[in-house]
Design an enzyme around this catalytic site. Structure first.
Site, PDB file in Angstrom:
ATOM      1  N   ARG A 386       0.609  -1.460  -0.194  1.00 53.78           N
ATOM      2  CA  ARG A 386       0.111   0.134   0.158  1.00 53.78           C
ATOM      3  C   ARG A 386       1.180   1.449   0.362  1.00 53.78           C
ATOM      4  NH1 ARG A 386      -6.700  -0.605   2.067  1.00 53.78           N
ATOM      5  NH2 ARG A 386      -6.899   1.193   0.381  1.00 53.78           N
ATOM      6  N   CYS A 387       1.827   1.846  -1.667  1.00 58.57           N
ATOM      7  CA  CYS A 387       2.576   1.914  -1.221  1.00 58.57           C
ATOM      8  C   CYS A 387       2.798   2.585  -2.332  1.00 58.57           C
ATOM      9  CB  CYS A 387       4.083   1.199  -0.249  1.00 58.57           C
ATOM     10  SG  CYS A 387       5.574   2.530  -0.466  1.00 58.57           S
TER      11      CYS A 387
HETATM   12  N1  PCD Z   1      -9.990  10.575  -7.387  1.00 60.37           N
HETATM   13  C1  PCD Z   1     -10.032   8.932  -7.247  1.00 60.37           C
HETATM   14  C2  PCD Z   1      -8.993   8.130  -7.000  1.00 60.37           C
HETATM   15  C3  PCD Z   1      -9.783   7.051  -6.888  1.00 60.37           C
HETATM   16  N2  PCD Z   1     -10.946   6.778  -7.105  1.00 60.37           N
HETATM   17  C4  PCD Z   1     -11.141   5.323  -6.724  1.00 60.37           C
HETATM   18  O1  PCD Z   1     -10.741   4.940  -5.337  1.00 60.37           O
HETATM   19  C5  PCD Z   1     -10.094   3.313  -5.925  1.00 60.37           C
HETATM   20  C6  PCD Z   1      -8.160   3.376  -5.721  1.00 60.37           C
HETATM   21  O2  PCD Z   1      -7.927   4.001  -6.822  1.00 60.37           O
HETATM   22  P1  PCD Z   1      -6.402   4.288  -7.119  1.00 60.37           P
HETATM   23  O3  PCD Z   1      -6.057   5.195  -5.981  1.00 60.37           O
HETATM   24  O4  PCD Z   1      -6.223   4.612  -8.363  1.00 60.37           O
HETATM   25  O5  PCD Z   1      -5.720   2.855  -6.048  1.00 60.37           O
HETATM   26  P2  PCD Z   1      -5.583   1.071  -7.950  1.00 60.37           P
HETATM   27  O6  PCD Z   1      -4.687   2.035  -8.517  1.00 60.37           O
HETATM   28  O7  PCD Z   1      -6.812   1.342  -7.666  1.00 60.37           O
HETATM   29  O8  PCD Z   1      -5.520   0.342  -6.662  1.00 60.37           O
HETATM   30  C7  PCD Z   1      -4.258  -0.055  -5.946  1.00 60.37           C
HETATM   31  C8  PCD Z   1      -4.485   0.893  -4.234  1.00 60.37           C
HETATM   32  O9  PCD Z   1      -5.331  -0.359  -3.895  1.00 60.37           O
HETATM   33  C9  PCD Z   1      -6.163  -0.160  -2.203  1.00 60.37           C
HETATM   34  N3  PCD Z   1      -6.583  -0.011  -2.393  1.00 60.37           N
HETATM   35  C10 PCD Z   1      -6.839  -1.733  -1.989  1.00 60.37           C
HETATM   36  N4  PCD Z   1      -8.812  -1.636  -1.897  1.00 60.37           N
HETATM   37  C11 PCD Z   1      -9.099  -3.023  -1.484  1.00 60.37           C
HETATM   38  N5  PCD Z   1     -10.021  -3.442  -1.003  1.00 60.37           N
HETATM   39  N6  PCD Z   1      -8.116  -4.375  -1.665  1.00 60.37           N
HETATM   40  C12 PCD Z   1      -6.590  -4.503  -2.506  1.00 60.37           C
HETATM   41  O10 PCD Z   1      -5.774  -4.853  -2.390  1.00 60.37           O
HETATM   42  C13 PCD Z   1      -6.018  -2.942  -2.418  1.00 60.37           C
HETATM   43  N7  PCD Z   1      -4.965  -2.476  -2.329  1.00 60.37           N
HETATM   44  C14 PCD Z   1      -4.421  -1.166  -1.993  1.00 60.37           C
HETATM   45  C15 PCD Z   1      -3.305  -1.181  -2.863  1.00 60.37           C
HETATM   46  S1  PCD Z   1      -1.790  -1.560  -1.676  1.00 60.37           S
HETATM   47 MO1  PCD Z   1       0.083  -1.680  -3.984  1.00 60.37          MO
HETATM   48  O11 PCD Z   1      -0.304  -3.033  -4.702  1.00 60.37           O
HETATM   49  O12 PCD Z   1       0.786  -2.399  -2.647  1.00 60.37           O
HETATM   50  O13 PCD Z   1       1.351  -0.803  -4.265  1.00 60.37           O
HETATM   51  S2  PCD Z   1      -1.750   0.404  -4.209  1.00 60.37           S
HETATM   52  C16 PCD Z   1      -2.681  -0.013  -3.910  1.00 60.37           C
HETATM   53  C17 PCD Z   1     -10.518   2.981  -7.309  1.00 60.37           C
HETATM   54  O14 PCD Z   1     -11.668   2.208  -7.295  1.00 60.37           O
HETATM   55  C18 PCD Z   1     -10.872   4.688  -7.953  1.00 60.37           C
HETATM   56  O15 PCD Z   1     -11.158   4.347  -9.003  1.00 60.37           O
HETATM   57  C19 PCD Z   1     -11.747   7.169  -7.042  1.00 60.37           C
HETATM   58  O16 PCD Z   1     -13.002   7.045  -6.763  1.00 60.37           O
HETATM   59  N8  PCD Z   1     -11.742   8.773  -7.268  1.00 60.37           N
HETATM   60 CU   LIG Z   2       7.242   1.035   1.199  1.00 58.68          CU
END
Ligand code: PCD
Ligand SMILES: [Cu+]
Length: 827
Positions: A386-387
């Site tokens: 998530r980066c």
């Molecule tokens: N302005 C704006 C922006 C955005 N959106 C929305 O919100 C969502 C998100 O987008 P974005 O910011 O463009 O992103 P994407 O490419 O589609 O996706 C990717 C991310 O996504 C988050 N979140 C989530 N959720 C869930 N349920 N599961 C998952 O697995 C996951 N994974 C996590 C991660 S770790 Mo990496 O692969 O580590 O780099 S990176 C990531 C989509 O449905 C869209 O369309 C809206 O509405 N508006």
């Molecule tokens: Cu990172």
């Protein structure tokens, strides 16, 4: 909404759109459309890899090493092969015949598919047992006898760089130690000079601990080779099916058009499903060799112990500033643990990902960063959990350091931020480490968060508790983060050489509905809804008349996949541009139908209809145009109504936000409770506010897990001691407070619909806010840092160090009051 939409002019025929599109009710931009995909998910009709059943399908179980570092002396398959139902046992020797004993990682290192010679981390893949059902495969796996010559392991990056550390990578020619790579950015000399001349400097060391992305669904694959068509289909849990097909083709030598990767419903990815894992290759190879479908699905502990970990950056941060809080320079040095192979998942020209965005939301002139990465006897990783490729680590560093500096200067952390923010008129802004921020209004987001959080009240309450020597302390933490999401452009960002663009294809059918296919791959984000909303907005169609497809390399246009919050910035842009291409052609058809010149046809966003300029009553809808395209097409045009766009973004997008967290710290137990949790996000123009809200809630929960609970740990023998959900603690609804979310809207100037990504922001932005809050509860007593995860014992030690802990003796005597010495109640 008006103040937001007034911020930019709507470009003629399709520039950035206002955040909420005045409710024309077709489910376009800004409407809270319920997620289309949820119909099947909540009625149990999702289709995940493990749901796939094929006639004659075999099952694969992987034999894994109990040792972290060991040479394999012998593998005896015979007892496993004796098990009724076991069809084959594969080792590296068998794969070597097909040139599949090793595979390239995303950073072009060479990883064993099944161990060739030496095990390099606990749970590494040693052999694979293929059987008629999963239970038999497991029985067989237990009967594979492996003789190991156990070697001394090293699981700590610092120790692995010591002179006498055991050499892990003796397979790399010329490699004499465990050093993996060095990297630097910025201006070392100018930064040193700024530090020498500064009124104040501060320094802090902080570990961003090893995390596991923990999707609900583990990794799995069904290899399905069809000898009749000479075609290999692999159903797999992939965040990036096209690039995985290209890599499969390169590794196996099977021509790319003879390979089909299908990513069905994916139960969460979080960066964990970006790399290729040995299990995928084994399932595919086994089905090729045995000419039968083969399924492999991981168990939970296999997923935690062997798939891509995240973070593991040991960072030192330094700031130089003037007496009145103007930040002059940042310096940082990182020791990165890359595990046994260099398998970090990031664009190939960025060995430290986007870590060099560590100047954050602040206008700082001078910066320097250096990094050393080491091999250790731990699973490979460094995935972007998530980066957007190490932006999380960078945000943590700068947001923690700003708090350290504020405390050193006795300044309010709000004031120091205001003083140093990049100002709205400075955009586009070029940072000292070469980033080009597209737009931002950092103070706007912070002001909104302060108001929502009732900041002044909590500051007073904090002081009251200190003055009255109360049992609990109050801490207020802030994070004003900037993200960088939406990789490409292709000229700077690539994966295994393939440029990071993305794609969308739209086909409008004769009866007026449409199929949209995209190169990205949803894992729960709701793309089947939001991409339909983009097209609905741009074509004046109803969102219900649009189906979005993804995850099948045979039918979808090539794309680089979903991670780094890139789907909206890149494939979302492609969907808008493809729609506009369709709209252009639609004008020609409208002209034909309305007996007017094409130049005289205009499109009205509000009604979604095309009409003759100056004669609004002579109008025609996209449904009528679709019919015209197939049943009465003008001679100037080809029949049909479709378009495809491959979008190479000119720049990334820079979403941002301000989070304010208020915690209560118990002086007796070190327990931390959330009093208030405010999150203000700005992701430019918003497609679906309800989906965004869900994204923020989920991401904040993961931020809380990071700050409070999660850590993949090892003992000195190389055993993973945080390798299952008994020991790797995920937050549950019990640990999650009520979130108060808000937003501001600063559109991206270069994105066709003004949108930025948002999926990662909450996980990137929240850990420093939480740590800052806990530190803030103790900073009056000199505490400058608390390491994550901030478990009660970690916090209690800090309380004790600061002389703030309530006497533990009182605690013990209280606890045992009314009990006899043998622990039984004495009543
Ligand atoms: N302005 C704006 C922006 C955005 N959106 C929305 O919100 C969502 C998100 O987008 P974005 O910011 O463009 O992103 P994407 O490419 O589609 O996706 C990717 C991310 O996504 C988050 N979140 C989530 N959720 C869930 N349920 N599961 C998952 O697995 C996951 N994974 C996590 C991660 S770790 Mo990496 O692969 O580590 O780099 S990176 C990531 C989509 O449905 C869209 O369309 C809206 O509405 N508006
Ligand atoms: Cu990172």
């Amino acid at each position: 909404m008006s103040s937001d939409s007034e911020r930019f002019a709507e470009a003629e025929d399709g520039g950035p759109q206002p955040e909420k599109h005045c409710g024309h009710g077709r489910g376009g931009m800004g409407e809270e459309v319920k997620r289309k995909e949820d119909q099947r998910f909540i009625t149990g009709r999702g289709n995940y890899v493990d749901d796939i059943k094929k006639p004659d399908m075999l099952h694969c179980e992987i034999v894994r090493s109990p040792h972290a570092h060991a040479r394999i002396e012998n593998i005896d398959k015979s007892r496993a092969l004796d098990v009724d139902g076991v069809v084959a046992v594969l080792t590296a020797d068998d794969l070597r015949e097909y040139d599949l004993a090793t595979m390239p990682t995303l950073m072009a290192d060479t990883q064993d598919v099944l161990v060739n010679d030496k095990v390099k981390f606990q749970s590494q893949e040693v052999a694979a047992v293929i059987a008629t059902d999963r239970y038999t495969a497991k029985d067989g796996a237990q009967k594979v006898v492996v003789d190991y010559d156990v070697l001394e392991p090293v699981v700590d990056a610092e120790k692995s760089l010591e002179d006498d550390a055991p050499l892990i990578r003796d397979d790399i020619e010329g490699q004499e130690d465990n050093h993996c790579l060095d990297w630097e950015t910025g201006d070392e000399e100018a930064t040193a000079e700024a530090f020498e001349n500064a009124d104040v400097t501060v320094k802090e060391q902080m570990l961003y601990q090893r995390l596991h992305p923990a999707p609900i669904e583990t990794c799995g694959a069904v290899g399905d080779y069809d000898p009749g068509k000479d075609k290999l289909t692999v159903h797999m849990t992939s965040q990036a099916p096209h690039i995985h097909r290209t890599l499969f083709a390169q590794v196996s030598g099977i021509p790319e058009h003879k390979i089909r990767i299908v990513s069905p419903d994916v139960g969460g990815g979080f960066g964990n499903k970006v790399p290729i894992y040995p299990g995928y290759v084994v399932a595919a190879a086994a089905s090729y060799v045995l000419e039968q479908p083969v399924k492999w699905v991981e168990e939970r502990s296999e997923n935690i112990q062997s798939t891509g970990f995240a973070r593991d950056y040991d960072m030192t941060g330094e700031l130089a500033a003037t007496d009145d809080g103007e930040i002059l320079a940042v310096r940082t040095d990182v020791l990165a643990d890359h595990g046994a192979y260099n398998a970090v998942a990031q664009p190939s020209k960025f060995p430290a990902g986007f870590f060099n965005i560590f100047t954050g939301s602040y206008d700082i002139d001078t910066a320097y960063g250096s990094l050393t990465a080491a091999y250790t006897n731990t699973a490979p990783g460094g995935v972007a959990y998530r980066c957007s490729f190490r932006v999380t680590e960078a945000v943590y560093l700068i947001e923690r350091m700003v708090k350290v500096l504020a405390d050193e200067l006795g300044m309010d952390p709000v004031e120091i931020r205001r003083k140093n923010f990049i100002q709205p008129e400075q955009f586009p802004y070029e940072s000292p480490t070469g980033w080009n921020y597209d737009s931002g209004d950092y103070e706007g987001a912070l002001d909104k968060a302060l108001e929502m959080a009732d900041y002044d009240h909590y500051r007073e309450e904090q002081q009251r508790r200190i003055d009255e020597d109360a049992d609990t302390l109050l801490g207020i933490g802030i994070s004003s983060f900037t993200e960088v999401v939406g990789a490409g452009p292709g000229k700077t960002c690539d994966i295994a050489g393939v440029e990071m663009f993305d794609s969308a294809e739209i086909r409008v059918h004769p009866t007026g509905n449409a199929t949209v296919r995209v190169g990205v791959q949803t894992q729960g984000q709701g793309h089947e809804t939001t991409f339909a909303q983009i097209v609905a907005e741009e074509l004046g169609m109803d969102v219900e008349d649009i189906t979005v497809e993804h995850g099948d390399t045979d039918t979808d246009p090539y794309g680089l996949g979903t991670y780094g919050s890139r789907s909206t910035p890149v494939a979302g842009a492609a969907a808008a541009v493809a729609s506009r291409k369709v709209r252009e052609k639609a004008k020609a058809i409208a002209a034909n139908e309305l007996e007017a010149a094409k130049e005289d046809i205009t499109w009205d966003r509000e009604s979604g209809e095309f009409h003759v300029a100056g004669a609004p009553d002579r109008s025609i809808s996209i449904t009528e145009i679709a019919a015209g395209a197939y049943m009465n097409h003008p001679s100037s045009e080809e029949p049909g109504l479709e378009a495809v766009n491959y979008y190479d973004p000119p720049e990334m997008t820079y979403p941002f936000g301000s989070y304010i967290v208020v915690v209560e710290v118990d002086r007796e137990t070190g327990e931390v409770e959330f009093e208030k949790f405010v999150a203000v996000d700005d992701c430019g123009n918003r497609i679906n506010p309800m989906i965004i809200e869900g994204q923020i809630h989920g991401g904040l929960a993961q931020g809380i897990g990071t700050a409070m609970l999660e850590h993949v740990t090892f003992d000195d023998n190389g055993n993973v001691t945080g390798g299952d959900f008994m020991n790797y603690l995920l937050p549950t609804s019990m640990e999650i407070p009520n979130f108060e979310t808000g937003h501001t809207v600063t559109p991206s100037p270069h994105h066709p619909i003004g949108a930025k990504g948002v999926g990662e922001s909450p996980t990137v932005g929240s850990p420093p806010a939480i740590v800052n809050a806990v530190v803030d509860a103790m900073s009056h007593a000199g505490i400058t840092h608390v390491e994550m995860p901030m478990t009660p014992d970690t916090v209690w030690e800090k309380l004790d160090e600061a002389g703030l802990a309530t006497d533990p003796a009182d605690y013990v005597s209280l606890e045992f009051e009314g009990q006899s010495s043998d622990g039984t109640a004495d009543d």
